[in-house]
Design an enzyme around this catalytic site. Structure first.
Site, PDB file in Angstrom:
ATOM      1  CB  CYS A 199      -8.985   8.668   7.167  1.00  0.00           C
ATOM      2  SG  CYS A 199     -10.592   7.979   6.777  1.00  0.00           S
ATOM      3  CD1 TRP A 251      -6.196   1.083  -0.722  1.00  0.00           C
ATOM      4  CD2 TRP A 251      -7.911   2.471  -0.381  1.00  0.00           C
ATOM      5  NE1 TRP A 251      -5.777   2.039   0.164  1.00  0.00           N
ATOM      6  CE2 TRP A 251      -6.806   2.909   0.392  1.00  0.00           C
ATOM      7  CE3 TRP A 251      -9.109   3.192  -0.330  1.00  0.00           C
ATOM      8  CZ2 TRP A 251      -6.867   4.030   1.214  1.00  0.00           C
ATOM      9  CZ3 TRP A 251      -9.167   4.308   0.483  1.00  0.00           C
ATOM     10  CH2 TRP A 251      -8.065   4.716   1.243  1.00  0.00           C
ATOM     11  NE  ARG A 293     -11.835  12.423   6.384  1.00  0.00           N
ATOM     12  CZ  ARG A 293     -12.789  11.514   6.526  1.00  0.00           C
ATOM     13  NH1 ARG A 293     -13.587  11.547   7.587  1.00  0.00           N
ATOM     14  NH2 ARG A 293     -12.948  10.550   5.642  1.00  0.00           N
ATOM     15  CG  ASP A 317     -11.614   1.263  12.416  1.00  0.00           C
ATOM     16  OD1 ASP A 317     -11.481   0.845  13.585  1.00  0.00           O
ATOM     17  OD2 ASP A 317     -12.085   0.567  11.500  1.00  0.00           O
ATOM     18  CD  GLU A 371      -2.848   1.122   2.400  1.00  0.00           C
ATOM     19  OE1 GLU A 371      -3.770   1.957   2.439  1.00  0.00           O
ATOM     20  OE2 GLU A 371      -2.638   0.298   3.316  1.00  0.00           O
ATOM     21  CE1 TYR A 378      -5.202   9.487   2.768  1.00  0.00           C
ATOM     22  CE2 TYR A 378      -6.117   7.494   1.783  1.00  0.00           C
ATOM     23  CZ  TYR A 378      -6.155   8.465   2.771  1.00  0.00           C
ATOM     24  OH  TYR A 378      -7.121   8.431   3.743  1.00  0.00           O
TER      25      TYR A 378
END
Length: 270
Positions: free
Chosen positions: A154, A79, A174, A177, A58, A93
């Site tokens: 996020c 994803w 922001r 989890d 990733e 990203y």
């Protein structure tokens, strides 16, 4: 990693029940923060088994600047839930890390034109030429894109700071989890810090993390309580072949001495 377990304990103890878009309520706290000393070892969670290979693929995908997951999905399905049928991803990203749309005036016409700005290349340039700069910021948040995306970023911005020979990274998130995402965020940005430190001839310093909405989904509570009973094992070591950042490949990374407790199953809230 005691810093992570302390975060889990704080949110379970002090958190407030909240509703959200997923339909699975959370226990949430506002603006949780901690920092981890990277000189003590690579902070890959040991109180549950982590998929390091998936995380590494990733991060390399981020650094590629791709705006699709057609290559990434060969190695991880992380994803898939947010990409379209062709593998395109609204909020990729790496696309914003490496190709952020920037409005700049064309001297020839006097008009604004949109050009792509490589934020990672700029960070490396500043670290090599102006290491005391306080302007080494990377953003994945483009307001128009975030407004239309299925899942806006996020972990939307991070900044680098140099103290002595140490490269430090601060991530602002922001939404976090805690059961599923945060352990991967810690591992990913600590990895990125080490990659860039290697590139510019520095040492890894601290990873610092602020989570604006730090939350635990109610169906994750039991698993996290089990995790809190476990004793962290020694941190592993991560070796990275010294190569330019854009030449790094999966085989250039070597995780040494990783031992963990058994896996804990957490469902993803989509």
């Amino acid at each position: 990693m005691i810093e992570y377990l302390d975060l889990v304990d704080r949110v379970l103890t002090k958190g407030v029940r909240k509703t959200n878009r997923t339909g699975m309520n959370t226990i949430s706290c506002f603006s949780e923060h901690y920092k981890i000393d990277l000189s003590e070892g690579y902070p890959l969670c040991t109180t549950k088994k982590m998929n390091f290979k998936s995380m590494l693929y990733e991060v390399l995908w981020y650094l590629s600047g791709d705006d699709h997951i057609r290559n990434l999905r060969k190695h991880t399905k992380i994803w898939d839930a947010w990409a379209d049928e062709n593998g395109n991803l609204d909020t990729a990203y790496g696309r914003y890390w490496r190709k952020f749309p920037s409005a700049q005036i064309n001297p020839a016409t006097g008009k604004y034109e949109v050009v792509e700005f490589d934020q990672i290349a700029e960070i490396i340039k500043l670290l090599k030429t102006q290491p005391n700069s306080r302007r080494m910021v990377v953003s994945a948040w483009e307001p128009g894109n975030a407004h239309n995306s299925k899942l806006p970023p996020c972990h939307y911005t991070f900044a680098f700071n140099v103290i002595g020979e140490n490269l430090n990274c601060h991530l602002t998130q922001r939404s976090g989890d805690i059961a599923l995402g945060i352990p991967f965020n810690i591992a990913a940005y600590s990895l990125l810090t080490q990659i860039i430190a290697n590139e510019v001839g520095m040492k890894s310093g601290y990873f610092s993390h602020t989570i604006i909405d730090a939350h635990i989904y109610l169906n994750h509570v039991d698993g996290l309580k089990e995790q809190l009973k476990r004793k962290p094992k020694p941190r592993p070591k991560l070796e990275i072949l010294k190569k330019p950042i854009d030449q790094l490949q999966f085989e250039d990374f070597n995780l040494i001495g990783y031992e963990s407790c058994e896996s804990i199953k957490f469902e993803v809230a989509v």
